[in-house]
Design an enzyme around this catalytic site. Structure first.
Site, short mmCIF file in Angstrom:
data_model
loop_
_atom_site.label_atom_id
_atom_site.label_comp_id
_atom_site.label_asym_id
_atom_site.label_seq_id
_atom_site.Cartn_x
_atom_site.Cartn_y
_atom_site.Cartn_z
N THR A 147 0.83 -1.22 0.00
CA THR A 147 0.00 0.00 0.00
C THR A 147 0.86 1.27 0.00
O THR A 147 0.46 2.29 -0.56
CB THR A 147 -1.00 0.04 1.18
N LEU A 198 19.23 -5.99 5.57
CA LEU A 198 20.26 -5.76 4.55
C LEU A 198 21.64 -5.75 5.19
O LEU A 198 21.80 -5.29 6.34
CB LEU A 198 19.96 -4.44 3.84
N HIS A 229 8.74 3.35 8.69
CA HIS A 229 8.52 2.49 9.86
C HIS A 229 7.29 2.99 10.61
O HIS A 229 7.14 4.20 10.79
CB HIS A 229 9.77 2.52 10.76
N ASP A 241 16.13 -0.04 11.79
CA ASP A 241 15.30 1.11 12.15
C ASP A 241 16.11 2.27 12.75
O ASP A 241 15.59 3.04 13.57
CB ASP A 241 14.14 0.69 13.08
C1 GRF Z 1 3.98 -0.50 6.72
O1 GRF Z 1 3.28 -0.40 7.94
C2 GRF Z 1 5.37 0.04 6.85
O2 GRF Z 1 5.47 1.09 7.77
C3 GRF Z 1 6.16 -1.17 7.36
O3 GRF Z 1 5.57 -2.26 6.69
C4 GRF Z 1 4.24 -1.97 6.33
C5 GRF Z 1 4.14 -2.17 4.85
O4 GRF Z 1 2.82 -2.06 4.38
N1 GRF Z 1 7.57 -1.00 7.11
P1 GRF Z 1 2.54 -2.02 2.83
O5 GRF Z 1 3.14 -3.27 2.22
O6 GRF Z 1 3.15 -0.78 2.29
O7 GRF Z 1 1.04 -2.00 2.71
#
Ligand code: GRF
Length: 216
Positions: free
Chosen positions: A15, A95, A111, A147
């Site tokens: 998304t 990574l 994040h 992170d």
């Molecule tokens: C999101 O909540 C992002 O912050 C985290 O993983 C999730 C990915 O969601 N790193 P999407 O695949 O972009 O819907």
């Protein structure tokens, strides 16, 4: 002006990738997606990219002997597609330091917490258990530690009394979808750069009032 060429690395539903695809659809947006790479062949996000006519590539980590070999394959694909900025969007692989150093200050992540709080996985469960009243999301440049890295932009949302991890995740996700395209735009416009391990604050003239929760 030439647009910044992005690679978006995903593992799942995509998304945030979709938010970037939608932003790039605007002719005035200063970036374009050159390639979407997934380590999972069945990632839903691949279909989002294909529907938007964006090139996709599956690099299945399980086919590589070790992390270095996988990261090298990803790096060569990024070189081949002349990628200028790598955007991790739900990419569920750690990574190697070598890869991160090679792409230093040219690789970013989103994040779902207000870093440096709540690094790692199962963020929303831990946020609710901790009793904090405000959470959110962060876009940051990547360093070798998970992170970690200079913060580019953050968005905040309240944690509500009746929240479940799912309801909180949905509230944060809406902000993620606004924040990621904003952060990429700031980088593409040369407004977000690392200096001394932070990204100096930029006054965009859009700042609102304080977010206070509970607000009674
Ligand atoms: C999101 O909540 C992002 O912050 C985290 O993983 C999730 C990915 O969601 N790193 P999407 O695949 O972009 O819907």
């Amino acid at each position: 002006m030439a647009k910044l060429t992005l690679a978006v690395l995903i593992s799942g539903r995509g998304t945030n990738l979709q938010a970037l695809i939608d932003a790039c659809a605007d002719e005035a947006y200063p970036a374009e997606i050159g390639i979407v790479i997934s380590n999972q062949a069945d990632a839903e996000g691949l279909e989002r990219a294909r529907s938007a006519g964006i090139r996709t590539l599956v690099i299945d980590h399980s086919e590589f002997e070790n992390r270095e070999a996988f990261d090298n394959a990803v790096s060569s694909a990024l070189d081949t597609h002349e990628v200028q900025l790598v955007c991790l969007a739900g990419f569920m692989r750690l990574l190697t330091r070598g890869f991160v150093d090679r792409w230093r200050d040219r690789i970013i992540n989103i994040h779902p917490s207000l870093l440096p709080a709540f690094k790692g996985l199962h963020v929303h469960e831990r946020v609710i258990e901790s009793g904090v009243r405000i959470t959110g999301c962060t876009v940051h440049f990547i360093r070798a530690e998970m992170d970690e890295g200079p913060i580019i932009a953050q968005g905040a949302v309240p944690v509500c009394a009746e929240d479940t991890p799912d309801s909180l995740a949905a509230r944060v996700l809406e902000v993620e979808h606004r924040l990621y395209p904003l952060a990429v735009r700031l980088i593409a416009e040369g407004k977000a750069r690392v200096a001394g391990e932070i990204v100096p604050y930029l006054d965009l003239g859009e700042a609102g009032g304080p977010l206070i929760n509970p607000n009674g």
